[in-house]
Write a protein that holds these residues in place. Structure first.
Motif, PDB file in Angstrom:
ATOM      1  N   ARG A  94       0.836  -1.213   0.000  1.00  0.00           N
ATOM      2  CA  ARG A  94       0.000   0.000   0.000  1.00  0.00           C
ATOM      3  C   ARG A  94       0.864   1.253   0.000  1.00  0.00           C
ATOM      4  O   ARG A  94       0.606   2.204  -0.747  1.00  0.00           O
ATOM      5  CB  ARG A  94      -0.921  -0.001   1.233  1.00  0.00           C
ATOM      6  CG  ARG A  94      -2.022  -1.024   1.178  1.00  0.00           C
ATOM      7  CD  ARG A  94      -3.103  -0.724   2.207  1.00  0.00           C
ATOM      8  NE  ARG A  94      -2.607  -0.690   3.562  1.00  0.00           N
ATOM      9  CZ  ARG A  94      -2.533  -1.753   4.361  1.00  0.00           C
ATOM     10  NH1 ARG A  94      -2.914  -2.949   3.927  1.00  0.00           N
ATOM     11  NH2 ARG A  94      -2.096  -1.641   5.604  1.00  0.00           N
ATOM     12  N   ASP A  95       1.890   1.263   0.837  1.00  0.00           N
ATOM     13  CA  ASP A  95       2.766   2.437   0.903  1.00  0.00           C
ATOM     14  C   ASP A  95       3.504   2.655  -0.419  1.00  0.00           C
ATOM     15  O   ASP A  95       3.710   3.800  -0.846  1.00  0.00           O
ATOM     16  CB  ASP A  95       3.769   2.285   2.053  1.00  0.00           C
ATOM     17  CG  ASP A  95       3.114   2.397   3.419  1.00  0.00           C
ATOM     18  OD1 ASP A  95       1.962   2.875   3.485  1.00  0.00           O
ATOM     19  OD2 ASP A  95       3.734   1.993   4.424  1.00  0.00           O
ATOM     20  N   ASP A  98       0.985   4.068  -2.928  1.00  0.00           N
ATOM     21  CA  ASP A  98       0.585   5.440  -2.590  1.00  0.00           C
ATOM     22  C   ASP A  98       1.719   6.443  -2.803  1.00  0.00           C
ATOM     23  O   ASP A  98       1.468   7.637  -2.957  1.00  0.00           O
ATOM     24  CB  ASP A  98       0.120   5.503  -1.132  1.00  0.00           C
ATOM     25  CG  ASP A  98      -1.134   4.666  -0.901  1.00  0.00           C
ATOM     26  OD1 ASP A  98      -1.880   4.434  -1.867  1.00  0.00           O
ATOM     27  OD2 ASP A  98      -1.350   4.236   0.240  1.00  0.00           O
ATOM     28  N   GLU A 105      -4.789   5.651 -11.573  1.00  0.00           N
ATOM     29  CA  GLU A 105      -5.631   6.446 -10.679  1.00  0.00           C
ATOM     30  C   GLU A 105      -6.421   7.513 -11.429  1.00  0.00           C
ATOM     31  O   GLU A 105      -7.369   8.087 -10.888  1.00  0.00           O
ATOM     32  CB  GLU A 105      -4.793   7.074  -9.565  1.00  0.00           C
ATOM     33  CG  GLU A 105      -3.735   8.037 -10.017  1.00  0.00           C
ATOM     34  CD  GLU A 105      -2.834   8.481  -8.866  1.00  0.00           C
ATOM     35  OE1 GLU A 105      -3.325   9.201  -7.976  1.00  0.00           O
ATOM     36  OE2 GLU A 105      -1.651   8.079  -8.858  1.00  0.00           O
ATOM     37  N   ARG A 178      -5.401  -1.407  -6.078  1.00  0.00           N
ATOM     38  CA  ARG A 178      -5.250  -0.135  -5.361  1.00  0.00           C
ATOM     39  C   ARG A 178      -4.772   0.960  -6.306  1.00  0.00           C
ATOM     40  O   ARG A 178      -5.130   2.137  -6.156  1.00  0.00           O
ATOM     41  CB  ARG A 178      -4.292  -0.293  -4.187  1.00  0.00           C
ATOM     42  CG  ARG A 178      -4.250   0.904  -3.250  1.00  0.00           C
ATOM     43  CD  ARG A 178      -3.423   0.586  -2.024  1.00  0.00           C
ATOM     44  NE  ARG A 178      -3.328   1.727  -1.119  1.00  0.00           N
ATOM     45  CZ  ARG A 178      -4.212   2.021  -0.174  1.00  0.00           C
ATOM     46  NH1 ARG A 178      -5.283   1.256  -0.017  1.00  0.00           N
ATOM     47  NH2 ARG A 178      -4.057   3.073   0.613  1.00  0.00           N
ATOM     48  N   ARG A 183      -6.777   8.341  -5.446  1.00  0.00           N
ATOM     49  CA  ARG A 183      -6.064   8.356  -4.176  1.00  0.00           C
ATOM     50  C   ARG A 183      -6.978   8.639  -2.976  1.00  0.00           C
ATOM     51  O   ARG A 183      -6.872   7.979  -1.947  1.00  0.00           O
ATOM     52  CB  ARG A 183      -4.930   9.396  -4.246  1.00  0.00           C
ATOM     53  CG  ARG A 183      -4.032   9.409  -3.018  1.00  0.00           C
ATOM     54  CD  ARG A 183      -2.932  10.441  -3.176  1.00  0.00           C
ATOM     55  NE  ARG A 183      -2.141  10.556  -1.968  1.00  0.00           N
ATOM     56  CZ  ARG A 183      -1.092   9.812  -1.668  1.00  0.00           C
ATOM     57  NH1 ARG A 183      -0.697   8.874  -2.502  1.00  0.00           N
ATOM     58  NH2 ARG A 183      -0.424   9.977  -0.537  1.00  0.00           N
ATOM     59  N   ARG A 186      -9.046   5.552  -1.686  1.00  0.00           N
ATOM     60  CA  ARG A 186      -8.398   4.321  -1.246  1.00  0.00           C
ATOM     61  C   ARG A 186      -8.660   4.061   0.235  1.00  0.00           C
ATOM     62  O   ARG A 186      -8.704   4.978   1.042  1.00  0.00           O
ATOM     63  CB  ARG A 186      -6.887   4.406  -1.501  1.00  0.00           C
ATOM     64  CG  ARG A 186      -6.541   4.436  -2.981  1.00  0.00           C
ATOM     65  CD  ARG A 186      -5.075   4.715  -3.211  1.00  0.00           C
ATOM     66  NE  ARG A 186      -4.772   4.792  -4.643  1.00  0.00           N
ATOM     67  CZ  ARG A 186      -3.625   5.197  -5.152  1.00  0.00           C
ATOM     68  NH1 ARG A 186      -2.639   5.568  -4.345  1.00  0.00           N
ATOM     69  NH2 ARG A 186      -3.443   5.231  -6.464  1.00  0.00           N
ATOM     70  N   LYS A 189      -6.694   4.493   4.174  1.00  0.00           N
ATOM     71  CA  LYS A 189      -6.236   5.763   3.642  1.00  0.00           C
ATOM     72  C   LYS A 189      -4.720   5.742   3.438  1.00  0.00           C
ATOM     73  O   LYS A 189      -3.992   5.113   4.209  1.00  0.00           O
ATOM     74  CB  LYS A 189      -6.600   6.903   4.594  1.00  0.00           C
ATOM     75  CG  LYS A 189      -8.089   7.140   4.741  1.00  0.00           C
ATOM     76  CD  LYS A 189      -8.691   7.670   3.461  1.00  0.00           C
ATOM     77  CE  LYS A 189     -10.157   8.019   3.635  1.00  0.00           C
ATOM     78  NZ  LYS A 189     -10.776   8.436   2.360  1.00  0.00           N
ATOM     79  N   PRO A 190      -4.223   6.432   2.393  1.00  0.00           N
ATOM     80  CA  PRO A 190      -2.771   6.467   2.172  1.00  0.00           C
ATOM     81  C   PRO A 190      -2.022   7.033   3.376  1.00  0.00           C
ATOM     82  O   PRO A 190      -2.384   8.081   3.908  1.00  0.00           O
ATOM     83  CB  PRO A 190      -2.629   7.381   0.954  1.00  0.00           C
ATOM     84  CG  PRO A 190      -3.944   7.291   0.248  1.00  0.00           C
ATOM     85  CD  PRO A 190      -4.976   7.121   1.322  1.00  0.00           C
ATOM     86  N   ARG A 194       3.498  11.335  -1.618  1.00  0.00           N
ATOM     87  CA  ARG A 194       4.075  11.127  -2.936  1.00  0.00           C
ATOM     88  C   ARG A 194       5.599  11.150  -2.853  1.00  0.00           C
ATOM     89  O   ARG A 194       6.192  12.059  -2.262  1.00  0.00           O
ATOM     90  CB  ARG A 194       3.615  12.224  -3.883  1.00  0.00           C
ATOM     91  CG  ARG A 194       2.126  12.303  -4.081  1.00  0.00           C
ATOM     92  CD  ARG A 194       1.616  11.257  -5.034  1.00  0.00           C
ATOM     93  NE  ARG A 194       0.230  11.521  -5.433  1.00  0.00           N
ATOM     94  CZ  ARG A 194      -0.485  10.707  -6.162  1.00  0.00           C
ATOM     95  NH1 ARG A 194       0.006   9.567  -6.574  1.00  0.00           N
ATOM     96  NH2 ARG A 194      -1.739  11.024  -6.486  1.00  0.00           N
TER      97      ARG A 194
END
Length: 199
Positions: A94-95, A98, A105, A178, A183, A186, A189-190, A194
């Protein structure tokens, strides 16, 4: 103070109140509750006396619990995550997703805008050509998204193998799903900004 016989009882309310106050002052400052009184204090009825108040209390308790679960899910707390989101490798994926800019996206908003453009009141010959161009652009965008997901999945798998020895099964698909979400939609949550790739 005049002596009273053992069988003599207080004759009015003031004598009874005085006797109770004297009993309270003796020992630890309060009367020791009997066993029956203690059991009665612990006993709770199966059906509450005021059902409406009990229902409102239950609803409030459930509302607070739902808010806590939603906050935990949004924050990525493993205690509140569904099974598909649990684990250190899932968090890493996930990280990683994101932290990067992805073509996927933007897939949904671009497709929606292009499809809406076909409903604009263009002249009939122009409308047909515009519909053809829109279809071509949508398919092109979709193909680019698939390629981007494939490249992202390969890079992610290599990072996971370097860090954990092997990558869990299904992580490429998990990360790809994902990737194609906007964003702000998701969940969890992120947590990574960035460019802030996980170590």
């Amino acid at each position: 103070m005049p002596n009273r016989s053992k069988n003599q009882q207080p004759t009015d309310a003031s004598d009874a109140a005085q006797a109770e106050a004297d009993a309270i002052r003796i020992g630890k400052g309060r009367a020791t509750p009997s066993r029956r009184e203690r059991e009665a204090a612990r006993r709770r009825p199966l059906v509450p006396a005021d059902r409406k108040v009990a229902r409102e209390a239950d609803r409030e308790r459930m509302r607070v619990e739902r808010q806590r679960q939603q906050a935990g899910l949004a924050a990525g707390d493993d205690r509140y995550l569904p099974a598909r989101d649990k684990g250190v490798q899932r968090r890493y994926a996930r990280d990683y997703v994101d932290a990067r800019w992805s073509v996927g996206e933007f897939l949904v908003p671009v497709v929606v805008i292009l499809l809406l453009s076909t409903f604009l009141p263009f002249p009939s010959p122009m409308k047909e050509s515009i519909s053809s161009y829109v279809l071509f652009v949508v398919w092109g965008f979709f193909i680019i998204t698939v390629i981007d997901c494939f490249v992202m999945g390969s890079l992610l798998t290599r990072r996971l193998r370097e860090k954990y020895g092997e990558a869990e099964r299904g992580l490429r698909w998990y990360a790809s799903m994902r990737t194609i979400q906007m964003r702000f939609m998701r969940m969890p949550k992120p947590q990574a900004k960035r460019g802030q790739y996980p170590a």
